[in-house]
Design an enzyme around this catalytic site. Structure first.
Site, PDB file in Angstrom:
ATOM      1  N   GLU A 280      43.151  35.360  28.420  1.00 44.43           N
ATOM      2  CA  GLU A 280      42.107  35.139  29.447  1.00 44.43           C
ATOM      3  C   GLU A 280      40.855  35.927  29.068  1.00 44.43           C
ATOM      4  O   GLU A 280      40.335  36.704  29.868  1.00 44.43           O
ATOM      5  CB  GLU A 280      42.618  35.589  30.814  1.00 44.43           C
TER       6      GLU A 280
ATOM      7  N   CYS B 197      45.252  35.464  41.933  1.00 46.31           N
ATOM      8  CA  CYS B 197      44.140  36.412  42.072  1.00 46.31           C
ATOM      9  C   CYS B 197      42.866  35.753  42.554  1.00 46.31           C
ATOM     10  O   CYS B 197      42.075  36.365  43.279  1.00 46.31           O
ATOM     11  CB  CYS B 197      43.883  37.118  40.743  1.00 46.31           C
TER      12      CYS B 197
END
Lengths: 659, 659
Positions: free
Chosen positions: A329, A425
């Site tokens: 990521e 998240c």
């Protein structure tokens, strides 16, 4: 102890565009997320995900807290940082309580907020430790011993941020006391002294949380602890390995990430480039900017500037998306911005707003506020469906359902937003930004008030000054007529700094009816508003812009993008014939614009006389003896943030340039 | 039992181009690979690879055999299929023994070949089983019980192929007897009867090996066993899972590949598209083509044709590379051909030559021979450094050392060939093709001899016919003057079918001095050569071609490639200013060509008056108010196969089309 918060007015948002989003947050998103945290929404677990197989297929996050609070029997389930889904919801919901001023009903939310604060209070260990994964699942001696992936400080940091928000909005110290006990627990366990843990959490977050806690409480210990975590990060690159060797707990056994992923491959203050996991880097840089400002630490301030400049100058997509790479990521390297492989995590765009706000506090500049605006209206906002109940984790600039299904390298690029995630998240992160948006409009520096966003609002200052921003026509972001009325009954010396966005090539400014001919300084025009009443009118250039990327960006060579005001546009297959990659436009093709109040909650729609490549298929590879024919073809573009709210299909931001 | 080999002449290659490659194979590559197999060359183990950490950092493959043969003490090390590196070397070296005819010294090679055959003979279990991984490492009852990843039949298959080659070249039955004992062992353990294993190996290979064994021995049992493996493949998609459940041995615990990867997600004969692991699919399709032809099975033949057409029509790069996707070393979906993410395994291009040859046996067509030529001169050949000692596993069409280092999604794209691999399938695979190249020049069908490659050679047939192909100028692939002299002392009825490549728009053919005006049929012109002596002269169109991909191929829209004869060209940074993505050319820009005997062992070099984009960097994204300027800029192109033999740098096959 005194409240060290940077001075900020009481702000009521009156923007039609953003009132809608805030109502969406209060009426839809937060109730929906509450259901998700209460295990009423199945998570979107990728095929083969370990957690989905071994544990709950639901969030389980509120259950974890109830179990830790002793209110329910059961076992922990979820990610090590599962608590943070609740903390971020709590923070978002706390801010949302202020939306009562905007006429929303927040009674049920207030009850839920109280309940969650009580749960955290009851779940907290008597020594202040607060992380249900460890409290329910792990022996006490394992605490803080496996920080590579334990996320304990990340988890406590998010609770601290929520508690600060709760305190700032409600005035109640109940959550703040829990937060200070947690911070005290951290302070007792971490430090240079022998026997203490001498390294950071794998995921930065506690640093900025502790700085926030300092702002709320005035307790300098929290600021110093934040600075300590910043200064030691990466100084011992083997810290996580040493914890492993000492028998610390391990998480994600299959995941072998390099030190750079953790932003811990060298002293973080020496970083030259924004490398590693994008959200980790951005949270870290936000803390560095914030703590650097609070401590007036030049080294920290320079690092924060350097990393921002690297991101904005070389590692950010035109939509604001950051993180070019799904593996880790992460950021990849300068100017590597592939549109269909992008990660562009919603959390990273939200993080850029935290980061930008922190930089503005240290040194207000239009260029930073421009990026914040870009994120607000594009990168971040694309992360949520218009009704607030479905979310993107990854935000592509080039999407194709066939490509996402057919090639694993593009599988992370969803072409429908998801209801929930195993690592959830983004949803609450995005909503906490929307419900706290009133905190992103001003920077106050002495007697100068920087009004850096064109979001209609009414702001009341302690000295009696009231600034009201209103907008003409269909309002911003569709119309660029901005009006500030400053009411200064006590005639206190005051200057209002009005941002001139870099994208507005021409603009005009009138003060009390007289044109002002000034060049902007650092992206702002400063107007003296010490008089009893001042009216400022700003007209921005809302003409459509065709944009080109630097030639260093290989992915965008030969392509054009379209923007108007702060809005970046895209083509969707639902409005256009596929495949979209055949469509091009000339750099001077005329573009028509109209506002469509009935489309996508009201959007500007652009149409352009484009050109579509034509060629009969004579084989996979054929001899080229002439340029391909193109036929005129009307193309329709909508704001990027509003894509994927109708039929699933291709989407592209960058379009072939025809000649 | 009689030899069922398809009739084939004795061929001596006289091509300058290919004699050099064959000498490279005999003098450099095979001795180098021998050193690698003898643990004198460190393997190129990716960071974090389990094998590198736990076992040898060297091949260990000959040691495994010596240990199994009882000649040495020690433990097995390497991949489950580590034996195949030796088998493929043995096959390559056996074929290479024929190169004595081309004037090469093969004495040492012959000694090594004998040694290896003895090792395999001694390593073989008394029941015929032959796989050192299982013999040394695993209990007997685990044999054939974990076929998902055990590679046992794949391993034995490669030995069988080597043994057939050894037999065909040397006439010795020593290796062949070992192979037949292995085949017998397989036959006893697999089948429909109760108690037998009723499923295939996860990696196809034994099917085509058994068909080869049938050709060499005439034993129909091997052909039927091959057909059985084809017919059951994927019929029970849960076969591997069932073996797991029954407690079969497992390999690669972290690797959870879908059934499609194994070409086993449904009956393989029903496959509509070439899906899954590219080499697995291609080996399987080769076997289907071969067995389908030998059994005259229409269903098999149709499947083989269908999959070939899908690959060639939609899943093959212009260089011949196949496999668009690193994850699973796999095909992705139709027309998904990203140039910088490509896998394009060298083994897959080699496999396409096996596949093409099998299809030619069933039905000779120029279009198939065209693809074989494309692979020979491009896709396959790029896999080896000019000196034969370094290899590519992955063959990109767009390479950038910065990109490979900086973004994990491109990390598999090496920009230097490697000396060896932890999975070292490609080096010997490529060399066995080069040393057996003489077997790829003709297809004999009744009294028609199809000469399908322009590789100078002398071919002697059992009926006394001798066909000699010679070439003018710098010879093929640089010059397109081809001359066939057919000597037919016994005046046997015979036709020579000369291929007219689809890439040669114009061409002329003379037979004994007279021009022949015929249209090609299925890509061939058939010439009666029943006379005592016939001379055929073919002139091919060697003009440079600018190529374009179908508009379905998103990755290539707005781009041109360049080819000349069978050779695809590329730009390398060593000859051109970087970044290469700024360079473009018009569809009609004049191209100069010259042969440079001193460059890269002799190559045609193309130069074109290109156009280079110019723009000062004013920011990452800027308003575009006019088309970008381009300046004339001379571009240099070299044959794709020869890239990466000088300084490391960018390389690209597809180039921006300027207007």
């Amino acid at each position: 102890m005194t409240n060290q918060s940077i001075p900020y007015p009481r702000v009521r948002i009156t923007s039609k565009f953003w009132n809608r989003y805030r109502a969406m947050a209060v009426d839809n998103a937060l109730p929906y997320q509450w259901r998700a945290l209460n295990d009423e929404v199945p998570v979107d677990v990728p095929e083969g995900a370990a957690w989905g197989e071994n544990g709950s297929m639901f969030s389980h996050s509120l259950r974890n807290l109830r179990i830790a609070a002793g209110r329910e029997e059961g076992k922990f389930s979820g990610q090590p940082f599962q608590d943070t889904d609740v903390s971020k919801w709590l923070e978002a919901a706390s801010y949302a309580l202020r939306c009562e001023d905007e006429g929303m009903d927040v009674d049920e939310l207030a009850t839920q907020v109280d309940y969650v604060v009580s749960l955290f209070e009851e779940a907290q260990d008597e020594d202040g430790y607060l992380d249900t994964k460890f409290e329910l699942d792990m022996p006490v001696e394992q605490r803080f011993q496996g920080l590579r992936f334990s996320h304990e400080l990340y988890t406590m940091g998010h609770f601290i941020e929520a508690a600060v928000a709760h305190y700032e909005v409600t005035g109640s110290r109940k959550a703040l006391d829990v937060a200070e006990r947690a911070a005290d627990c951290i302070d007792r366990h971490f430090g240079d002294e022998p026997g203490k843990v001498h390294g950071p959490d794998g995921h930065p977050e506690v640093e900025l949380a502790l700085a926030r806690l300092y702002e709320a409480t005035g307790e300098r210990r929290w600021l110093e602890l934040a600075a300590w975590f910043i200064r030691i990060r990466g100084v011992d690159p083997e810290f996580f390995d040493e914890q492993d060797k000492a028998g610390g707990p391990r998480f994600y056994p299959g995941l072998d990430m390099p030190r750079r992923y953790f932003v811990a491959d060298g002293p973080v203050l020496d970083l030259e480039k924004a490398d590693g996991h994008a959200v980790r880097l951005i949270y870290m840089a936000t803390a560095i900017a914030k703590v650097g400002h609070l401590l007036a630490d030049d080294g920290m301030r320079q690092t924060a500037e350097r990393l921002w400049n690297n991101i904005v100058g070389h590692r950010m997509y035109i939509t604001g998306a950051v993180g070019s790479c799904q593996v880790g990521e992460a950021f990849s390297y300068d100017d590597d911005l592939p549109n269909d492989l992008v990660y562009g995590e919603t959390c990273a765009s939200v993080g850029m707003l935290f980061y930008g706000r922190a930089l503005m506090q240290a040194h207000p500049r239009g260029a930073v506020a421009d990026v914040m605006e870009l994120q607000l209206f594009n990168g971040m906002l694309a992360g949520v469906q218009l009704d607030g109940t479905r979310y993107f984790y990854v935000n592509p600039l080039d999407a194709d359902p066939v490509g996402s299904a057919g090639n694993p390298v593009r599988r992370h690029v969803l072409t429908r937003r998801a209801g929930w995630f195993d690592c959830a998240c983004c949803p609450a992160n995005l909503i906490r930004l929307i419900t706290s948006l009133d905190q992103y409009l001003y920077t106050v520096d002495g007697d100068t008030v920087y009004a850096h966003q064109f979001i209609a609002n009414r702001a009341e200052f302690d000295d009696g000054v009231v600034i009201e921003q209103t907008q003409g026509g269909e309002e911003y972001p569709w119309c660029g007529d901005i009006r500030f009325v400053v009411d200064n009954p006590n005639r206190v010396p005051k200057r209002l700094a009005v941002r001139i966005p870099a994208w507005s090539e021409r603009w005009s400014l009138e003060v009390n009816g007289s044109a002002v001919h000034l060049d902007s300084v650092d992206g702002f025009i400063c107007v003296d508003v010490s008089g009893k009443a001042t009216e400022i009118r700003l007209k921005l250039d809302m003409s459509v812009r065709r944009m080109r990327a630097s030639l260093d960006v290989k992915a965008d060579v030969g392509k054009l993008a379209v923007a108007r005001g702060p809005i970046v546009f895209c083509m969707e297959e639902v409005d256009n014939e596929g495949p979209l990659w055949l469509d091009g436009m000339r750099v001077d093709s005329p573009i028509d614009e109209r506002y469509d109040a009935d489309l996508l909650e009201g959007v500007e729609v652009l149409t352009v006389e484009g050109l579509r490549l034509e060629c009969e298929r004579a084989g996979q590879y054929v001899v080229a003896d002439r340029a391909l024919a193109e036929r005129p073809h009307r193309l329709t573009m909508i704001p990027y943030y509003s894509w994927c709210n109708r039929a699933e299909g291709q989407m592209q931001v960058w379009m072939r340039e025809s000649h």
